[in-house]
Design a protein around this motif. Structure first.
Motif, PDB file in Angstrom:
ATOM      1  N   GLY A 186       4.032 -63.369  75.230  1.00 47.21           N
ATOM      2  CA  GLY A 186       2.986 -63.608  74.246  1.00 47.21           C
ATOM      3  C   GLY A 186       1.599 -63.608  74.838  1.00 47.21           C
ATOM      4  O   GLY A 186       0.619 -63.915  74.172  1.00 47.21           O
ATOM      5  N   ASP A 187       1.484 -63.255  76.112  1.00 42.80           N
ATOM      6  CA  ASP A 187       0.181 -63.243  76.775  1.00 42.80           C
ATOM      7  C   ASP A 187       0.287 -62.449  78.074  1.00 42.80           C
ATOM      8  O   ASP A 187       1.355 -62.390  78.676  1.00 42.80           O
ATOM      9  N   LYS A 188      -0.834 -61.880  78.502  1.00 43.18           N
ATOM     10  CA  LYS A 188      -0.855 -61.156  79.780  1.00 43.18           C
ATOM     11  C   LYS A 188      -1.118 -62.085  80.953  1.00 43.18           C
ATOM     12  O   LYS A 188      -0.912 -61.717  82.097  1.00 43.18           O
ATOM     13  N   HIS A 189      -1.619 -63.277  80.665  1.00 43.81           N
ATOM     14  CA  HIS A 189      -1.937 -64.255  81.710  1.00 43.81           C
ATOM     15  C   HIS A 189      -1.274 -65.576  81.345  1.00 43.81           C
ATOM     16  O   HIS A 189      -1.514 -66.108  80.261  1.00 43.81           O
ATOM     17  N   VAL A 190      -0.451 -66.095  82.235  1.00 43.02           N
ATOM     18  CA  VAL A 190       0.219 -67.379  82.009  1.00 43.02           C
ATOM     19  C   VAL A 190      -0.016 -68.246  83.242  1.00 43.02           C
ATOM     20  O   VAL A 190       0.272 -67.838  84.361  1.00 43.02           O
ATOM     21  N   THR A 191      -0.539 -69.440  83.008  1.00 47.52           N
ATOM     22  CA  THR A 191      -0.785 -70.380  84.102  1.00 47.52           C
ATOM     23  C   THR A 191       0.387 -71.350  84.191  1.00 47.52           C
ATOM     24  O   THR A 191       0.841 -71.874  83.180  1.00 47.52           O
ATOM     25  N   VAL A 192       0.874 -71.545  85.410  1.00 47.50           N
ATOM     26  CA  VAL A 192       1.983 -72.467  85.638  1.00 47.50           C
ATOM     27  C   VAL A 192       1.549 -73.549  86.623  1.00 47.50           C
ATOM     28  O   VAL A 192       0.591 -73.382  87.369  1.00 47.50           O
ATOM     29  N   ASP A 193       2.285 -74.634  86.623  1.00 45.29           N
ATOM     30  CA  ASP A 193       2.004 -75.769  87.495  1.00 45.29           C
ATOM     31  C   ASP A 193       2.715 -75.551  88.824  1.00 45.29           C
ATOM     32  O   ASP A 193       3.845 -75.987  89.011  1.00 45.29           O
ATOM     33  N   ALA A 194       2.069 -74.812  89.708  1.00 41.94           N
ATOM     34  CA  ALA A 194       2.619 -74.572  91.047  1.00 41.94           C
ATOM     35  C   ALA A 194       1.485 -74.777  92.049  1.00 41.94           C
ATOM     36  O   ALA A 194       0.365 -74.311  91.826  1.00 41.94           O
ATOM     37  N   ASP A 195       1.784 -75.500  93.103  1.00 35.57           N
ATOM     38  CA  ASP A 195       0.762 -75.877  94.072  1.00 35.57           C
ATOM     39  C   ASP A 195       0.909 -75.117  95.376  1.00 35.57           C
ATOM     40  O   ASP A 195       1.968 -74.567  95.671  1.00 35.57           O
ATOM     41  N   ALA A 196      -0.151 -75.134  96.170  1.00 36.91           N
ATOM     42  CA  ALA A 196      -0.071 -74.603  97.521  1.00 36.91           C
ATOM     43  C   ALA A 196       1.075 -75.316  98.219  1.00 36.91           C
ATOM     44  O   ALA A 196       1.232 -76.527  98.090  1.00 36.91           O
ATOM     45  N   GLY A 197       1.907 -74.569  98.915  1.00 31.29           N
ATOM     46  CA  GLY A 197       3.076 -75.144  99.572  1.00 31.29           C
ATOM     47  C   GLY A 197       4.347 -74.923  98.769  1.00 31.29           C
ATOM     48  O   GLY A 197       5.440 -74.954  99.319  1.00 31.29           O
ATOM     49  N   ASP A 198       4.207 -74.728  97.444  1.00 35.64           N
ATOM     50  CA  ASP A 198       5.354 -74.317  96.636  1.00 35.64           C
ATOM     51  C   ASP A 198       5.650 -72.863  96.966  1.00 35.64           C
ATOM     52  O   ASP A 198       4.842 -72.179  97.606  1.00 35.64           O
TER      53      ASP A 198
ATOM     54  N   GLU B  16       8.232 -62.865 102.338  1.00 37.71           N
ATOM     55  CA  GLU B  16       9.501 -63.594 102.420  1.00 37.71           C
ATOM     56  C   GLU B  16      10.237 -63.666 101.084  1.00 37.71           C
ATOM     57  O   GLU B  16      10.998 -64.601 100.846  1.00 37.71           O
ATOM     58  N   GLY B  17       9.983 -62.712 100.201  1.00 37.04           N
ATOM     59  CA  GLY B  17      10.642 -62.728  98.904  1.00 37.04           C
ATOM     60  C   GLY B  17      10.227 -63.941  98.098  1.00 37.04           C
ATOM     61  O   GLY B  17       9.076 -64.383  98.170  1.00 37.04           O
ATOM     62  N   LEU B  18      11.170 -64.508  97.341  1.00 40.11           N
ATOM     63  CA  LEU B  18      10.857 -65.661  96.504  1.00 40.11           C
ATOM     64  C   LEU B  18      10.615 -66.920  97.325  1.00 40.11           C
ATOM     65  O   LEU B  18      10.143 -67.927  96.804  1.00 40.11           O
ATOM     66  N   GLU B  19      10.899 -66.861  98.631  1.00 37.88           N
ATOM     67  CA  GLU B  19      10.622 -67.994  99.519  1.00 37.88           C
ATOM     68  C   GLU B  19       9.188 -67.955 100.058  1.00 37.88           C
ATOM     69  O   GLU B  19       8.781 -68.851 100.809  1.00 37.88           O
ATOM     70  N   THR B  20       8.424 -66.923  99.703  1.00 41.62           N
ATOM     71  CA  THR B  20       7.029 -66.817 100.144  1.00 41.62           C
ATOM     72  C   THR B  20       6.266 -68.049  99.673  1.00 41.62           C
ATOM     73  O   THR B  20       6.312 -68.413  98.498  1.00 41.62           O
ATOM     74  N   VAL B  21       5.568 -68.690 100.591  1.00 35.72           N
ATOM     75  CA  VAL B  21       4.832 -69.921 100.280  1.00 35.72           C
ATOM     76  C   VAL B  21       3.478 -69.571  99.674  1.00 35.72           C
ATOM     77  O   VAL B  21       2.756 -68.692 100.157  1.00 35.72           O
ATOM     78  N   LEU B  22       3.145 -70.299  98.596  1.00 36.59           N
ATOM     79  CA  LEU B  22       1.872 -70.074  97.921  1.00 36.59           C
ATOM     80  C   LEU B  22       0.728 -70.745  98.670  1.00 36.59           C
ATOM     81  O   LEU B  22       0.898 -71.800  99.275  1.00 36.59           O
TER      82      LEU B  22
END
Length: 93
Positions: free
Chosen positions: A16-28, A72-78
């Motif tokens: 329903g949108d091109k931009h979606v903000t999620v609650d993910a922090d540096a280190g996630d 590192e795929g989905l394990e890549t740290v943000l």
């Protein structure tokens, strides 16, 4: 910190949108942010995941880099300020 996903093609339509903000922090991880995305926008889940795993033809980019190929795929740290993008399979002629 919030992390923004950019969604393309039918993924944006499903969310329903091109931009979606999620609650993910540096280190996630990218996987954590993806989990938040499909939790917030459940219409994406069957298109993006198969048995809880990322479908093989879905591309995930962090700051323009394909995390599945070059990181590192989905394990890549943000890191703070990262921009994530989700692309469906690309077909062309």
């Amino acid at each position: 910190m919030a992390t923004e996903w950019k969604l393309f093609a039918d993924l944006a339509e499903r969310a329903g949108d091109k931009h979606v903000t999620v609650d993910a922090d540096a280190g996630d991880t990218v996987g954590d942010a993806l989990e938040q995305l499909v939790t917030d926008r459940p219409a994406l889940e069957e298109r993006v995941l198969e048995d809880g795993d990322l479908r093989s033809q879905i591309n995930v980019l962090r700051n323009g880099t394909n995390v599945l190929v070059e990181e590192e795929g989905l394990e890549t740290v943000l890191e703070e300020g990262d921009e994530l993008a989700l692309f469906p399979p690309v077909s062309g002629g």
